[in-house]
Motif scaffolding. Structure first.
Motif, PDB file in Angstrom:
ATOM      1  N   ILE A  42      39.179  30.554  13.085  1.00  0.00           N
ATOM      2  CA  ILE A  42      37.626  30.663  12.949  1.00  0.00           C
ATOM      3  C   ILE A  42      36.943  29.902  12.123  1.00  0.00           C
ATOM      4  CG2 ILE A  42      35.730  32.350  12.674  1.00  0.00           C
ATOM      5  CD1 ILE A  42      37.677  34.477  14.004  1.00  0.00           C
ATOM      6  N   LEU A  43      37.505  29.904  11.027  1.00  0.00           N
ATOM      7  CA  LEU A  43      37.041  28.884   9.917  1.00  0.00           C
ATOM      8  C   LEU A  43      37.177  27.493  10.061  1.00  0.00           C
ATOM      9  CD1 LEU A  43      38.678  30.918   6.708  1.00  0.00           C
ATOM     10  CD2 LEU A  43      36.445  30.768   7.291  1.00  0.00           C
ATOM     11  N   ALA A  44      37.941  27.092  11.273  1.00  0.00           N
ATOM     12  CA  ALA A  44      38.289  25.657  11.335  1.00  0.00           C
ATOM     13  C   ALA A  44      37.467  25.121  12.569  1.00  0.00           C
ATOM     14  CB  ALA A  44      39.598  25.453  11.629  1.00  0.00           C
ATOM     15  N   ILE A  45      36.696  26.160  13.170  1.00  0.00           N
ATOM     16  CA  ILE A  45      35.848  25.529  14.284  1.00  0.00           C
ATOM     17  C   ILE A  45      34.654  25.106  14.128  1.00  0.00           C
ATOM     18  CG2 ILE A  45      37.001  27.178  16.237  1.00  0.00           C
ATOM     19  CD1 ILE A  45      34.472  29.108  15.837  1.00  0.00           C
ATOM     20  N   LYS A  46      34.064  24.313  14.834  1.00  0.00           N
ATOM     21  CA  LYS A  46      32.816  23.590  14.653  1.00  0.00           C
ATOM     22  C   LYS A  46      31.744  24.369  15.454  1.00  0.00           C
ATOM     23  CE  LYS A  46      34.543  19.163  13.723  1.00  0.00           C
ATOM     24  NZ  LYS A  46      34.490  17.769  14.023  1.00  0.00           N
ATOM     25  N   VAL A  91      31.077  28.261  27.072  1.00  0.00           N
ATOM     26  CA  VAL A  91      32.211  27.806  26.235  1.00  0.00           C
ATOM     27  C   VAL A  91      32.349  26.493  26.103  1.00  0.00           C
ATOM     28  CG1 VAL A  91      34.519  28.336  25.816  1.00  0.00           C
ATOM     29  CG2 VAL A  91      33.232  29.794  26.928  1.00  0.00           C
ATOM     30  N   THR A  92      32.595  25.888  25.083  1.00  0.00           N
ATOM     31  CA  THR A  92      32.864  24.513  24.912  1.00  0.00           C
ATOM     32  C   THR A  92      34.273  24.167  23.965  1.00  0.00           C
ATOM     33  OG1 THR A  92      31.936  24.007  22.533  1.00  0.00           O
ATOM     34  CG2 THR A  92      30.317  24.033  24.372  1.00  0.00           C
ATOM     35  N   ALA A  93      34.635  22.970  23.827  1.00  0.00           N
ATOM     36  CA  ALA A  93      35.916  22.806  23.096  1.00  0.00           C
ATOM     37  C   ALA A  93      35.618  23.209  22.007  1.00  0.00           C
ATOM     38  CB  ALA A  93      36.420  21.191  23.472  1.00  0.00           C
ATOM     39  N   ASN A  94      34.575  23.076  21.232  1.00  0.00           N
ATOM     40  CA  ASN A  94      34.360  23.449  19.750  1.00  0.00           C
ATOM     41  C   ASN A  94      34.587  24.932  19.461  1.00  0.00           C
ATOM     42  OD1 ASN A  94      34.072  20.743  18.995  1.00  0.00           O
ATOM     43  ND2 ASN A  94      31.741  20.785  19.694  1.00  0.00           N
ATOM     44  N   ASP A  95      34.530  25.922  20.536  1.00  0.00           N
ATOM     45  CA  ASP A  95      34.372  27.278  20.334  1.00  0.00           C
ATOM     46  C   ASP A  95      35.782  27.829  19.987  1.00  0.00           C
ATOM     47  OD1 ASP A  95      31.596  26.902  20.380  1.00  0.00           O
ATOM     48  OD2 ASP A  95      31.759  27.146  22.815  1.00  0.00           O
ATOM     49  N   ILE A  96      35.842  29.011  19.993  1.00  0.00           N
ATOM     50  CA  ILE A  96      36.982  29.963  19.896  1.00  0.00           C
ATOM     51  C   ILE A  96      36.621  31.260  20.351  1.00  0.00           C
ATOM     52  CG2 ILE A  96      36.404  31.156  17.647  1.00  0.00           C
ATOM     53  CD1 ILE A  96      39.535  31.023  17.116  1.00  0.00           C
ATOM     54  N   VAL A  97      37.371  31.750  21.357  1.00  0.00           N
ATOM     55  CA  VAL A  97      37.319  33.010  22.043  1.00  0.00           C
ATOM     56  C   VAL A  97      38.193  34.152  21.706  1.00  0.00           C
ATOM     57  CG1 VAL A  97      37.315  33.974  24.272  1.00  0.00           C
ATOM     58  CG2 VAL A  97      36.730  31.859  24.037  1.00  0.00           C
ATOM     59  N   ILE A  98      37.557  35.411  21.466  1.00  0.00           N
ATOM     60  CA  ILE A  98      38.163  36.620  21.019  1.00  0.00           C
ATOM     61  C   ILE A  98      38.110  37.279  22.720  1.00  0.00           C
ATOM     62  CG2 ILE A  98      38.239  38.787  19.823  1.00  0.00           C
ATOM     63  CD1 ILE A  98      37.042  37.231  17.375  1.00  0.00           C
ATOM     64  N   LEU A  99      39.385  37.679  23.010  1.00  0.00           N
ATOM     65  CA  LEU A  99      39.457  38.520  24.363  1.00  0.00           C
ATOM     66  C   LEU A  99      40.077  40.027  23.819  1.00  0.00           C
ATOM     67  CD1 LEU A  99      41.088  35.855  26.722  1.00  0.00           C
ATOM     68  CD2 LEU A  99      38.692  36.536  26.323  1.00  0.00           C
ATOM     69  N   ILE A 100      39.491  41.056  24.226  1.00  0.00           N
ATOM     70  CA  ILE A 100      39.565  42.283  23.998  1.00  0.00           C
ATOM     71  C   ILE A 100      40.188  43.026  25.311  1.00  0.00           C
ATOM     72  CG2 ILE A 100      39.033  44.491  22.934  1.00  0.00           C
ATOM     73  CD1 ILE A 100      36.734  42.750  21.528  1.00  0.00           C
ATOM     74  N   SER A 101      41.539  43.638  25.028  1.00  0.00           N
ATOM     75  CA  SER A 101      42.068  44.314  26.344  1.00  0.00           C
ATOM     76  C   SER A 101      42.992  45.348  25.786  1.00  0.00           C
ATOM     77  CB  SER A 101      42.372  43.672  27.389  1.00  0.00           C
ATOM     78  OG  SER A 101      43.117  44.214  28.302  1.00  0.00           O
ATOM     79  N   VAL A 121      40.838  25.679  24.113  1.00  0.00           N
ATOM     80  CA  VAL A 121      39.977  26.523  23.260  1.00  0.00           C
ATOM     81  C   VAL A 121      40.857  27.620  22.607  1.00  0.00           C
ATOM     82  CG1 VAL A 121      38.155  28.385  23.425  1.00  0.00           C
ATOM     83  CG2 VAL A 121      37.904  26.218  24.810  1.00  0.00           C
ATOM     84  N   PRO A 122      40.850  27.845  21.524  1.00  0.00           N
ATOM     85  CA  PRO A 122      41.763  28.871  20.820  1.00  0.00           C
ATOM     86  C   PRO A 122      41.457  30.322  21.545  1.00  0.00           C
ATOM     87  CG  PRO A 122      41.039  27.133  19.186  1.00  0.00           C
ATOM     88  CD  PRO A 122      40.508  27.077  20.427  1.00  0.00           C
ATOM     89  N   VAL A 123      42.709  30.944  21.573  1.00  0.00           N
ATOM     90  CA  VAL A 123      42.237  32.422  22.060  1.00  0.00           C
ATOM     91  C   VAL A 123      42.814  33.321  20.769  1.00  0.00           C
ATOM     92  CG1 VAL A 123      42.697  33.989  23.679  1.00  0.00           C
ATOM     93  CG2 VAL A 123      42.168  31.675  24.389  1.00  0.00           C
ATOM     94  N   ILE A 124      42.318  34.350  20.423  1.00  0.00           N
ATOM     95  CA  ILE A 124      42.497  35.453  19.771  1.00  0.00           C
ATOM     96  C   ILE A 124      42.547  36.730  20.432  1.00  0.00           C
ATOM     97  CG2 ILE A 124      42.160  36.846  17.626  1.00  0.00           C
ATOM     98  CD1 ILE A 124      40.524  34.478  16.436  1.00  0.00           C
TER      99      ILE A 124
END
Length: 325
Positions: A42-46, A91-101, A121-124
């Motif tokens: 998360i800290l690394a994303i733009k 969603v863009t390539a500069n983002d990060i996604v948190i998926l909750i399930s 896109v990184p996924v948490i």
């Protein structure tokens, strides 16, 4: 309701809280490399953090997104179903996604994950299914699994929802602290709250201006000052020279002391005013003005600009009306 049923309600409530607290107590020991990696990603994303979940996970996800956004990590919630019908374009390539399930097997995510991977896109994942398809596809997995839901049928998300909420808070606050996010930063995203009023408002934003500012010239008399005190009701009058620079202040207290000492209303204001008199800089924060009032045991003051010229007046009631206490 009879005493028996009242006691049952208390018992049921206490049992739920005890079960949820028991499950929540396991979370601290689960934080490790994956939690650190999630924070680093998360800290690394733009771009922004995009949180997604469906059902109860979606409701918790909205809160997590709101917590991130208000503590210095730009974020928003995206509903999985809407994502599959156009919102994925957010969603863009500069983002990060948190998926909750909790299960890690939400059908919508099975369609979303390949698209996110294609975009790199990184996924948490926040999930209880640490061996699920979601966990396998994620770059970081935050384990919120529980041995037992507090629901007696084990159906309604209870302990797992609490764990999800706590994990989201842990993520948001860890990021907030590592960024050294300050009160002033928090206030900028909460401008309408009491904290925003205290930290964002300056004296010039809440002061009185124009004709309601009590002012007399240096050649005025005490009688002139008394009329101005009565007209404006602020409890003081600024005494100014011809260039509007303050040379003194005359207050209700000064008037009382003058009359008790056999002074007259025809006395020159120059002779009886307080010199140089207290004044507030217009650039001060409003909370600084309140502290200054308290420190000097006063309730009002004229306001000056950088050149020392009268531009307004302020009293403690003006600060309170602005939400500053």
């Amino acid at each position: 309701m009879d005493a028996k049923n009242r006691n049952k309600l208390l018992q049921y409530g206490r049992e739920l809280l005890e079960l949820e607290l028991h499950e929540a107590q396991k979370l601290p020991n689960r934080l490790g490399d994956d939690f650190v990696k999630a924070c680093e990603l998360i800290l690394a994303i733009k771009g922004k953090v995009i949180v997604s979940g469906i059902g109860k996970s979606g409701h918790i996800g909205k809160k997590i997104a709101a917590s991130l956004a208000s503590t210095g990590t730009p974020s928003f919630f995206m509903h999985p179903s809407e994502a599959l019908h156009g919102d994925l374009g957010m969603v863009t390539a500069n983002d990060i996604v948190i998926l909750i399930s909790y299960s890690g097997r939400a059908k919508e995510f099975n369609l979303i994950l390949p698209l996110l991977k294609e975009m790199k896109v990184p996924v948490i994942a926040i999930t209880g299914g640490i061996n699920s398809p979601l966990a396998s596809a994620a770059d970081s997995v935050l384990d919120i699994s529980v041995e037992k839901e507090a629901c007696p049928m084990g159906l309604a998300p209870t302990s797992s929802s609490t764990n999800t909420l706590l994990m989201g808070d842990a993520l948001a606050i860890a990021l907030m602290r590592i960024k050294e996010f300050k009160e002033e930063d928090f206030a900028r995203s909460h401008p309408a709250g009491s904290l925003g009023a205290k930290l964002l408002n300056h004296v010039k934003d809440v002061m009185r201006t124009g004709t309601i500012v009590p002012r007399i010239n240096h050649d005025a008399t005490v009688f002139d000052a008394m009329l101005e005190l009565s007209r404006t009701g602020l409890g003081l009058v600024a005494v100014c020279d011809l260039s509007d620079s303050i040379i003194g202040v005359f207050t209700d207290g000064d008037l009382r002391r003058l009359l008790l000492n056999n002074g007259t209303l025809q006395d020159s204001i120059i002779q009886v005013m307080t010199k140089p008199g207290y004044r507030l800089p217009e650039e001060w924060k409003a909370i600084e003005a309140l502290k200054s009032f308290n420190d000097h045991n006063i309730t009002a003051a004229p306001v000056v600009n950088n050149e020392g010229k009268l531009v307004g007046a302020l009293n403690i009631h003006d600060l309170h009306q602005a939400g500053i206490y």
